[in-house]
Design a protein around this motif. Structure first.
Motif: not given
Length: 328
Positions: A300-309, A311
């Motif tokens: 989940m941390d990995y997906y959050k980081m991908q979403n931030i990038n 965005d």
């Protein structure tokens, strides 16, 4: 008489003629007779002695006859000694006669010394009686205002017999006069001053005593011609300006080269930094994979980081598009 007697008489006559011709050739009887009737007392033995000393008698006796007829009292030994020393007897006698007629004191020893010194003593006596004019070449000088003056002078000189031995010649006179002209023109504030008063050069040069140590005495210096030459001051200023321009251009080129070198150096440094960034970015996936395997990073941390990038990339794209529309 028979034939043998005639042959004997002929042989004796031929021998006598040969002996007589040899005697007359060795003993200049004809020259002795000429000298005797010209008032020159010379002995036959003296003429024979000249032959033995390898002296040509007529080169001594004939100038002596000329000198005696002119009223000069000279000795044969003096003439013979000068001849043996390599002197020109005729030139010396002509000079003595010319000096005697012009009431110029000139002794034989002095004339002989001048002749042996390599000077034409007869010409010197003539110049002493009739002064000589020496024309200088064109002499260029520059006044203080930078204008060039070209002058030519006529120097009237008279030979100084007392200084002929060891005295400087015409070349020294010309060089000294040229130096005086250059000094006089160079000290003038304006070239027009020299053009208005060319006799200023004559007075200044004559006052320097240029004939000291020379074989001549300067009687007068006349400026024959004065012309205006180039504007040396303007030419020097132009050349200086051109030199300054070349120096400035060289310095500007040097600065440009240094700037180019610095720019290339900065580009090389930037490329090195980009290469390091690329290398670092290449290590990020490996580090994330290692973190996922070790449990330090969750999915989940990995997906959050991908979403931030994603965005962040979208915001950057919108911002660039807005900037482009505002510029239009």
């Amino acid at each position: 008489m028979n034939i043998e007697n005639w042959i004997g008489i002929a042989i004796v006559a031929v021998i006598i003629l040969i002996i007589l011709s040899v005697f007359l050739r060795f003993v200049p009887v004809g020259l002795w007779i000429t000298a005797y009737f010209s008032g020159v007392k010379v002995k036959i033995g003296t003429l024979i002695g000249m032959r033995l000393r390898r002296v040509i008698p007529h080169q001594i006796i004939r100038p002596l006859i000329k000198a005696t007829k002119a009223g000069l009292d000279l000795k044969i030994d003096e003439l013979e000694a000068h001849y043996l020393a390599g002197g020109n007897i005729n030139t010396v006698i002509d000079a003595l006669i010319a000096a005697h007629r012009a009431n110029i004191e000139l002794e034989f020893t002095q004339a002989a010394a001048i002749d042996l010194a390599g000077r034409n003593v007869f010409e010197a006596v003539q110049v002493s009686v009739n002064p000589k004019v020496i024309v200088t070449p064109d002499i260029a000088a520059v006044a203080k205002d930078g204008i060039e003056i070209i002058a030519k002078a006529k120097v009237t000189v008279r030979a100084n017999i007392e200084r002929l031995v060891g005295g400087a010649g015409e070349d020294t006179i010309i060089a000294r006069v040229g130096e005086g002209i250059v000094t006089t023109v160079g000290s003038a504030n304006k070239h027009s001053d020299v053009l208005e008063n060319p006799d200023l050069i004559s007075r200044t040069v004559l006052g320097k005593g240029l004939d000291a140590g020379t074989a001549f005495e300067i009687l007068s210096i006349d400026i024959a011609d004065v012309d205006v030459g180039r504007n040396i001051g303007a030419k020097l200023q132009t050349e200086q300006a051109e030199a300054d321009k070349n120096i400035a251009q060289a310095k500007a080129e040097e600065r440009r080269s240094m700037a180019i070198a610095q720019e290339q150096e900065m580009r090389a440094e930037t490329q090195k930094m980009r290469a390091r960034v690329v290398e670092a970015e290449a290590e990020v996936p490996l580090a994330m994979a290692q973190a996922l395997r070790s449990g330090n990073l969750g999915v989940m941390d990995y997906y959050k980081m991908q979403n931030i990038n994603a965005d962040t990339d979208m915001r950057s794209s919108i911002s660039d598009q807005a900037n482009g529309e505002s510029e239009e």
